[in-house]
Design an enzyme around this catalytic site. Structure first.
Site, PDB file in Angstrom:
ATOM      1  N   ALA A  68       0.814  -1.218   0.000  1.00 35.23           N
ATOM      2  CA  ALA A  68       0.000   0.000   0.000  1.00 35.23           C
ATOM      3  C   ALA A  68       0.849   1.271   0.000  1.00 35.23           C
ATOM      4  O   ALA A  68       0.304   2.372  -0.049  1.00 35.23           O
ATOM      5  CB  ALA A  68      -0.935   0.008   1.209  1.00 35.23           C
ATOM      6  N   TYR A  69       2.177   1.115   0.051  1.00 31.84           N
ATOM      7  CA  TYR A  69       3.060   2.287   0.054  1.00 31.84           C
ATOM      8  C   TYR A  69       3.507   2.648  -1.366  1.00 31.84           C
ATOM      9  O   TYR A  69       4.661   2.991  -1.598  1.00 31.84           O
ATOM     10  CB  TYR A  69       4.295   2.044   0.928  1.00 31.84           C
ATOM     11  CG  TYR A  69       4.014   1.881   2.403  1.00 31.84           C
ATOM     12  CD1 TYR A  69       2.744   2.121   2.935  1.00 31.84           C
ATOM     13  CD2 TYR A  69       5.019   1.479   3.278  1.00 31.84           C
ATOM     14  CE1 TYR A  69       2.492   1.955   4.291  1.00 31.84           C
ATOM     15  CE2 TYR A  69       4.773   1.327   4.642  1.00 31.84           C
ATOM     16  CZ  TYR A  69       3.508   1.561   5.139  1.00 31.84           C
ATOM     17  OH  TYR A  69       3.268   1.397   6.476  1.00 31.84           O
ATOM     18  N   GLY A  70       2.587   2.549  -2.311  1.00 32.40           N
ATOM     19  CA  GLY A  70       2.921   2.947  -3.680  1.00 32.40           C
ATOM     20  C   GLY A  70       4.067   2.120  -4.240  1.00 32.40           C
ATOM     21  O   GLY A  70       4.009   0.898  -4.244  1.00 32.40           O
TER      22      GLY A  70
END
Length: 268
Positions: A68-70
């Site tokens: 979810a951290y790109g």
């Protein structure tokens, strides 16, 4: 220069030894939908490599990332090449971030897909710790999806060393620790509701990682009180805490955080 090299400690009963501060890497991959008091630019590869080298020099061996951290995971793969043994890597499963929106999938199929994708992105054949990235419905996730069973299987297969929950509730944290190795909890000067999870971990030999130890940069105190020092005195004042994840991309902040942690831990 003060470093954490001599202060590494066991993460519960996982066999992993980790520094009391970990480097959080959301800012290496994502600048949308993040809750920080001021804006920032995602560092380029040179800046990111320098930050990781500084963290290592300061005695940090724990690095925290997530799908979810790109682009964080896929950037860390090349950045950590040739130094895999120097790092304990934490990643997550359950949350995906696309087009500025989070979505969640805790199914067995997605969990395996997610971990295998993380292994490829991180260019490694094992991940030290995988945490379930909760949407807040901790008990429902742990009781009614296939995520924990799948992580147990992945651990048996040697693809991950340990697993647990990055949750949002006391009940979830307690259940997560009964069957898992570690919980990541929020614990700072503003929020201490999850303290019973830390108490349980201490009593049962489980690992605890702290998120938002500095209240995501929002810590406010009386004039003249260093917010980092006050935060670390609270966090490391609890013997159940193994490590706190600090998500800075500023080398000066990182060095200051480490110096404060060394001072505070030296006082305990």
């Amino acid at each position: 220069m003060k470093t954490l090299h001599h202060l590494h400690r066991p993460l519960g009963s996982t066999g992993l030894n980790i520094s009391p501060l970990g480097l959080g890497t959301v800012k290496l991959g994502r600048d949308q939908g993040v809750k920080y008091p001021s804006g920032f630019s995602i560092p380029d590869d040179r800046e990111a490599a320098n930050l990781i080298a500084l963290a290592r020099e300061l005695g940090i061996n724990l690095i925290d990332t997530a799908p979810a951290y790109g682009r964080s995971e896929e950037r860390l793969g090349p950045l950590l090449r040739g130094q895999r043994d120097a790092w304990v890597i934490v990643s997550k499963t359950g949350e995906e971030f696309d087009n500025g929106q989070s979505r969640f999938d805790f199914s067995a199929e997605h969990t395996r897909f997610s971990v295998e994708r993380s292994l490829k992105r991180l260019e490694t054949d094992y991940i030290d710790l995988v945490l379930v990235h909760s949407d807040g419905n901790d008990l429902d996730i742990l009781q009614n999806t296939g995520v924990y069973e799948t992580l147990e299987r992945l651990k048996e297969e040697g693809l991950i060393r340990a697993f647990g929950l990055s949750g949002k509730t006391v009940d979830g944290g307690l259940l997560a620790l009964q069957r898992g190795d570690c919980a990541m909890v929020t614990y700072n000067l503003n929020e201490q509701a999850e303290k019973p999870v830390i108490d349980y971990a201490q009593a049962h030999g489980r690992g605890i990682l702290i998120k938002k130890a500095l209240a995501s940069g929002h810590a406010c105190l009386a004039p003249g009180v260093d917010p980092v020092r006050a935060s670390f005195e609270l966090v490391f004042g609890h013997p159940g805490v193994t490590s706190a994840i600090v998500g800075t991309i500023n080398p000066l902040h990182l060095a200051h955080n480490v110096a404060m942690a060394v001072e505070v831990l030296g006082d305990h």
